[in-house]
Enzyme design. Structure first.
Site, PDB file in Angstrom:
ATOM      1  N   CYS A  52       0.842  -1.210   0.000  1.00 52.44           N
ATOM      2  CA  CYS A  52       0.000   0.000   0.000  1.00 52.44           C
ATOM      3  C   CYS A  52       0.873   1.255   0.000  1.00 52.44           C
ATOM      4  CB  CYS A  52      -0.890  -0.010   1.242  1.00 52.44           C
ATOM      5  SG  CYS A  52      -1.725   1.553   1.516  1.00 52.44           S
ATOM      6  N   CYS A  55       0.264   3.216   3.566  1.00 55.34           N
ATOM      7  CA  CYS A  55       0.617   2.671   4.885  1.00 55.34           C
ATOM      8  C   CYS A  55       1.932   3.287   5.398  1.00 55.34           C
ATOM      9  CB  CYS A  55       0.765   1.147   4.796  1.00 55.34           C
ATOM     10  SG  CYS A  55      -0.794   0.244   4.994  1.00 55.34           S
ATOM     11  N   HIS A 117      -4.537   0.244   7.795  1.00 55.02           N
ATOM     12  CA  HIS A 117      -4.984   0.026   6.421  1.00 55.02           C
ATOM     13  C   HIS A 117      -6.430  -0.473   6.361  1.00 55.02           C
ATOM     14  CE1 HIS A 117      -4.175  -0.875   2.169  1.00 55.02           C
ATOM     15  NE2 HIS A 117      -4.831  -2.005   2.342  1.00 55.02           N
ATOM     16  N   ASN A 157     -13.218   9.976  -1.583  1.00 57.11           N
ATOM     17  CA  ASN A 157     -13.864   8.950  -2.406  1.00 57.11           C
ATOM     18  C   ASN A 157     -13.710   7.648  -1.655  1.00 57.11           C
ATOM     19  OD1 ASN A 157     -14.398  10.626  -4.645  1.00 57.11           O
ATOM     20  ND2 ASN A 157     -12.294  10.395  -5.333  1.00 57.11           N
ATOM     21  N   SER A 165      -8.654   4.539  -5.238  1.00 53.65           N
ATOM     22  CA  SER A 165      -7.640   3.647  -5.788  1.00 53.65           C
ATOM     23  C   SER A 165      -7.124   2.682  -4.731  1.00 53.65           C
ATOM     24  CB  SER A 165      -6.493   4.488  -6.344  1.00 53.65           C
ATOM     25  OG  SER A 165      -6.020   5.366  -5.340  1.00 53.65           O
ATOM     26  N   HIS A 168      -7.129   1.934   1.907  1.00 54.44           N
ATOM     27  CA  HIS A 168      -6.560   2.631   3.069  1.00 54.44           C
ATOM     28  C   HIS A 168      -7.363   3.922   3.307  1.00 54.44           C
ATOM     29  CE1 HIS A 168      -2.915   3.148   5.689  1.00 54.44           C
ATOM     30  NE2 HIS A 168      -3.594   4.274   5.878  1.00 54.44           N
ATOM     31  N   HIS A 170      -8.460   7.349   3.475  1.00 51.47           N
ATOM     32  CA  HIS A 170      -7.800   8.593   3.052  1.00 51.47           C
ATOM     33  C   HIS A 170      -8.762   9.481   2.288  1.00 51.47           C
ATOM     34  CE1 HIS A 170      -7.715   6.275  -0.680  1.00 51.47           C
ATOM     35  NE2 HIS A 170      -7.523   7.410  -1.334  1.00 51.47           N
ATOM     36  N   GLN A 172      -8.788  13.521  -0.052  1.00 48.64           N
ATOM     37  CA  GLN A 172      -7.952  14.412  -0.844  1.00 48.64           C
ATOM     38  C   GLN A 172      -8.347  15.865  -0.590  1.00 48.64           C
ATOM     39  OE1 GLN A 172      -7.032  13.541  -4.940  1.00 48.64           O
ATOM     40  NE2 GLN A 172      -8.161  11.629  -4.854  1.00 48.64           N
TER      41      GLN A 172
HETATM   42  P1  H2U Z   1      -8.007   8.244  -4.537  1.00 53.24           P
HETATM   43  O1  H2U Z   1      -7.986   6.872  -3.950  1.00 53.24           O
HETATM   44  O2  H2U Z   1      -9.218   9.065  -4.154  1.00 53.24           O
HETATM   45  O3  H2U Z   1      -7.743   8.199  -6.022  1.00 53.24           O
HETATM   46  O4  H2U Z   1      -6.765   9.052  -3.903  1.00 53.24           O
HETATM   47  C1  H2U Z   1      -5.458   8.566  -3.928  1.00 53.24           C
HETATM   48  C2  H2U Z   1      -4.518   9.648  -4.450  1.00 53.24           C
HETATM   49  O5  H2U Z   1      -3.190   9.265  -4.135  1.00 53.24           O
HETATM   50  C3  H2U Z   1      -4.570   9.808  -5.967  1.00 53.24           C
HETATM   51  O6  H2U Z   1      -5.027  11.126  -6.269  1.00 53.24           O
HETATM   52  C4  H2U Z   1      -2.327   9.728  -5.134  1.00 53.24           C
HETATM   53  C5  H2U Z   1      -3.124   9.600  -6.421  1.00 53.24           C
HETATM   54  O7  H2U Z   1      -2.727  10.570  -7.354  1.00 53.24           O
HETATM   55  N1  H2U Z   1      -1.083   8.947  -5.100  1.00 53.24           N
HETATM   56  C6  H2U Z   1       0.098   9.583  -4.761  1.00 53.24           C
HETATM   57  O8  H2U Z   1       0.106  10.798  -4.541  1.00 53.24           O
HETATM   58  N2  H2U Z   1       1.251   8.847  -4.652  1.00 53.24           N
HETATM   59  C7  H2U Z   1       1.335   7.506  -4.914  1.00 53.24           C
HETATM   60  O9  H2U Z   1       2.380   6.915  -4.781  1.00 53.24           O
HETATM   61  C8  H2U Z   1       0.139   6.782  -5.394  1.00 53.24           C
HETATM   62  C9  H2U Z   1      -1.152   7.546  -5.412  1.00 53.24           C
HETATM   63 ZN    ZN Z   2      -2.400   1.066   3.646  1.00 50.20          ZN
END
Ligand code: H2U
Ligand code: ZN
Length: 349
Positions: A52, A55, A117, A157, A165, A168, A170, A172
């Site tokens: 992840c 994490c 996580h 989201n 994505s 975990h 989180h 934004q």
């Molecule tokens: P979402 O799960 O809402 O997409 O948010 C995760 C964000 O994490 C996503 O905008 C960022 C992605 O650009 N990200 C990073 O900044 N660094 C990483 O190594 C992977 C994902």
């Molecule tokens: Zn995690």
């Protein structure tokens, strides 16, 4: 005619915050479904996932590595949609007012809610959500203090169905130079209402929902969670502060804990509805950070969950919604009653 006579009659309801209508077709709730079924999130999630990127201690994109954080953790998005190093220009194509573009400056950050996580807001304790509320507030103030930033959008989201994505916990933050469409529309409605009535649209609305209770899902001394009269998504909700404040940073210590409390209880009810980890997009609407007072703004949060009748049947925003108007079948009152009837003890506990 009284509103409860509309329980079986197609009608439209006015959304005063967006100044648009939603079509309600309550007679349609029994229609059969033979369309797409979603996969519920049933995979067991570990407390720590070495793969992840959120994490503690793990590697992210590029050479970045997360600290071994113990509560919340914020970093600049490695794949930011906005950045600060852009020139300020407006481009008009071939002297036409039909081809207009502007560069846009901004900052995108990721906020980890917990080092664990496997948790979600619904499965975190109120006291562990408090630091999340605090970090949202600090981020809002930090970004508000930057001259280039005039609006701060905090959002989450939740779940793969909403495009998250990673499980975990989180959210934004996208902060930029101009106020985006939805808050701009709300702002103009709040301003118009204030000029017409010398009062706040959402203060009035909170009082009205508090008095009627029919669309209230849960509440505490400082916040109401309701299915708004004009909800578009089946189980959409609005978290309203009872006090007229413009932004999250204006919450005092009691109110921050009350926000953590209402978020915890509302998301638990959501998970309990279909006994699954309930997907949604949520976020806060608050006053722009352009240096103006914006007394018209009333801090609130929207939850837009996609699920319709089970953990596997979602509402599609297609056809009529895309071309004509938002539409729902089940009434807001029925959705609120279903959410209100659920326990606040998480089904996995
Ligand atoms: P979402 O799960 O809402 O997409 O948010 C995760 C964000 O994490 C996503 O905008 C960022 C992605 O650009 N990200 C990073 O900044 N660094 C990483 O190594 C992977 C994902
Ligand atoms: Zn995690």
């Amino acid at each position: 005619m009284e509103l409860n006579k509309l329980k079986e009659i197609p009608h439209r309801r006015y959304n005063p915050l967006m100044q648009e209508w939603v079509l309600v077709s309550p007679q349609r709730t029994q229609r059969p479904w033979q369309g797409q079924l979603e996969k519920p999130e049933t995979e067991a999630v570990p407390r720590y996932d070495p793969k992840c990127y959120l994490c503690p201690g793990n590697a992210r994109a590029g050479d970045a590595r997360n600290p071994t954080y113990e509560s919340t953790f914020v970093f600049d998005n490695d794949f930011a949609a906005l950045r600060l190093d852009v020139p300020r220009v407006t481009v008009t194509g071939s002297d036409s007012e039909l081809l207009v573009a502007q560069t846009e400056m901004g900052i995108c950050r990721v906020v980890c809610f917990s080092p664990r996580h496997d948790l979600t807001l619904a499965r975190m304790k109120k006291n562990d959500i408090l630091p999340v509320v605090e970090v949202w507030s600090e981020q809002y103030e930090d970004l508000a203090g930057r001259q280039e930033i005039r609006y701060v959008q905090i959002f989450e989201n939740r779940g793969a169905m909403m495009g998250a994505s990673n499980p975990h916990p989180h959210g934004q933050i996208w902060a930029n130079q101009t106020t985006p469409n939805v808050p701009r529309q709300e702002q103009s409605a709040l301003l118009e209402y204030r000029q017409r009535h010398h009062s706040c649209l959402l203060c009035e609305y909170a009082r009205l929902e508090d008095a009627e209770q029919e669309r209230v899902v849960c509440q505490n001394d400082f916040f109401l969670a309701i299915v708004p009269f004009w909800a578009e998504w089946p189980f959409e909700s609005l978290v309203l502060s009872r006090r007229h404040i413009g932004d999250i940073a204006a919450l005092d210590a009691h109110e921050r804990l009350a926000l953590a409390d209402i978020l915890q209880r509302l998301t638990t009810r959501y998970d309990n509805l279909f006994e699954s980890s309930f997907p949604y997009s949520m976020g806060f609407h608050q006053r722009p950070t352009d240096g103006e007072e914006h007394a018209e703004w009333h801090f609130h949060s929207h939850f837009f969950p996609p699920l319709l009748r089970s953990a596997t049947v979602r509402k599609f925003v297609v056809g009529y919604e895309l071309l004509a108007s938002s539409q729902r079948d089940m009434t807001a009152e029925d959705a609120a009653a279903r959410l209100r009837a659920l326990p606040e003890e998480h089904y996995l506990r």
